[in-house]
Scaffold this motif. Structure first.
Motif, short mmCIF file in Angstrom:
data_model
loop_
_atom_site.label_atom_id
_atom_site.label_comp_id
_atom_site.label_asym_id
_atom_site.label_seq_id
_atom_site.Cartn_x
_atom_site.Cartn_y
_atom_site.Cartn_z
N ALA A 116 0.85 -1.20 0.00
CA ALA A 116 0.00 0.00 0.00
C ALA A 116 0.89 1.25 0.00
CB ALA A 116 -0.94 -0.02 1.19
N TYR A 138 5.09 -13.57 -9.44
CA TYR A 138 4.38 -12.77 -10.46
C TYR A 138 4.47 -11.28 -10.11
CZ TYR A 138 1.01 -11.06 -13.78
OH TYR A 138 0.43 -10.38 -14.81
N GLY A 189 10.68 -5.50 -6.60
CA GLY A 189 10.04 -6.51 -5.75
C GLY A 189 10.42 -7.92 -6.19
N GLY A 203 5.52 -11.35 -2.12
CA GLY A 203 4.82 -10.83 -0.93
C GLY A 203 3.38 -11.33 -0.81
N TYR A 207 2.93 1.62 -3.44
CA TYR A 207 2.18 2.05 -4.62
C TYR A 207 1.39 3.34 -4.40
CZ TYR A 207 3.55 -2.47 -6.39
OH TYR A 207 4.29 -3.54 -6.80
N ILE A 235 -1.94 -11.99 -9.32
CA ILE A 235 -1.04 -11.32 -8.35
C ILE A 235 -0.67 -12.17 -7.15
CG2 ILE A 235 -1.50 -8.89 -8.92
CD1 ILE A 235 -3.53 -8.92 -6.60
P1 ADP Z 1 6.08 -7.43 -5.19
O1 ADP Z 1 7.11 -7.86 -4.24
O2 ADP Z 1 6.52 -7.40 -6.61
O3 ADP Z 1 5.35 -6.20 -4.76
P2 ADP Z 1 3.64 -8.84 -4.51
O4 ADP Z 1 3.36 -10.30 -4.52
O5 ADP Z 1 3.55 -8.15 -3.20
O6 ADP Z 1 5.05 -8.66 -5.16
O7 ADP Z 1 2.65 -8.15 -5.54
C1 ADP Z 1 2.48 -8.68 -6.85
C2 ADP Z 1 2.05 -7.59 -7.80
O8 ADP Z 1 0.75 -7.10 -7.43
C3 ADP Z 1 2.94 -6.36 -7.80
O9 ADP Z 1 4.02 -6.55 -8.72
C4 ADP Z 1 2.00 -5.24 -8.23
O10 ADP Z 1 1.91 -5.14 -9.64
C5 ADP Z 1 0.64 -5.70 -7.71
N1 ADP Z 1 0.27 -5.01 -6.44
C6 ADP Z 1 0.32 -5.55 -5.18
N2 ADP Z 1 -0.15 -4.67 -4.27
C7 ADP Z 1 -0.51 -3.56 -4.96
C8 ADP Z 1 -1.08 -2.28 -4.57
N3 ADP Z 1 -1.38 -2.00 -3.30
N4 ADP Z 1 -1.34 -1.38 -5.57
C9 ADP Z 1 -1.06 -1.68 -6.88
N5 ADP Z 1 -0.51 -2.86 -7.29
C10 ADP Z 1 -0.24 -3.77 -6.35
#
Ligand code: ADP
Length: 255
Positions: A156, A201, A213, A217, A159, A196
């Protein structure tokens, strides 16, 4: 070409050899991941602690530019440390080494700790937090629940635009605890929504900044919530921003 029973037997043997070879390779991959993560952890902790001392002015007063550099070092080393922990947690899940330590937990305290851990990032981006959390207690694994909330909050923050708003609300109803985290960022691209939570991914929406990233997560967070007998889902959020909901049983379900 397979012609007779002898060929079938030979094929069976070959397939079995391949199965064992794949298992061995999988084990080597996990071990490699674990070793490299451990090797990276120790020097990174020193970098983080050193940057912390500098940023806090413990080693002498810094001018504004120097303090800024120290803060960048600190926030990036925290970010890198989180990536390494993601890899370690993911490999523990893969090898079935992830187990729960159940105890009675207070949600308010967990949220306070996680928010405190992110205070620097929240301040740097001037993000406002709307927190609505009545006094909820439930049973779960403290460390894992903390990681789940931490991963959602990290995203959160990552982004959110500068001056954005993050809302965290929780309630307890019908033997379930639900926690929702929403932000005012760009939201999840509809083309990514179904993927996601997949390990590694990374969606179309990428954060600004230096550290990329791992795409782990959300998959770790969902796995931990499921280990508790709960669920983690992305809610439809028309307009801007993303909204995630964690649902957990209030007390341990014994199968
Ligand atoms: P990362 O470590 O790449 O953030 P996550 O598994 O946490 O990996 O998230 C996967 C994908 O989901 C991210 O690459 C992003 O594109 C999308 N994402 C996750 N949370 C958010 C958010 N709060 N706002 C926008 N996109 C998000």
């Amino acid at each position: 070409m397979v012609r007779g029973p002898q060929d079938l037997e030979l094929l069976g043997e070959r397939l079995d050899w391949m199965r064992l070879r794949l298992l061995a390779l999988e084990e080597q991959k996990t071990l490699f991941l674990q070793n490299i993560s451990h090797e990276l952890k120790t020097p990174l902790t020193s970098i983080r602690e050193g940057a912390d001392l500098l940023a806090e002015g413990v080693l002498g007063e810094l001018n504004d530019r120097q303090r800024n550099v120290a803060k960048i070092l600190l926030s990036n080393s925290i970010e890198l440390q989180k990536r390494i922990e993601d890899l370690l947690n993911y490999s523990a899940i893969q090898t079935g080494k992830s187990s729960l330590t159940w105890q009675k937990l207070g949600l308010g305290r967990i949220l306070d700790t996680v928010l405190h851990d992110h205070s620097l990032a929240l301040m740097n981006k001037s993000i406002e937090i709307d927190l609505s959390c009545p006094d909820i207690s439930f049973e779960g694994d403290e460390q894992k629940i903390r990681i789940v909330v931490d991963n959602l909050l990290s995203n959160a923050i990552k982004y959110s635009p500068k001056g954005g708003r993050i809302s965290i609300s929780a309630r307890s109803e019908g033997g379930k605890v639900s926690i929702e985290v929403s932000d005012s960022g760009p939201g999840i691209d509809p083309g990514d929504a179904s993927r996601i939570f997949d390990p590694f991914y990374q969606g179309r929406v990428r954060p600004e900044g230096h550290v990329k990233g791992t795409g782990l997560g959300l998959s770790i967070a969902r796995e931990y919530v499921r280990e508790h007998g709960g669920n983690l889902e992305l809610l439809d959020h028309p307009g801007s921003g993303s909204q995630f909901r964690i649902t957990l049983p209030s007390s341990r379900i014994v199968a």
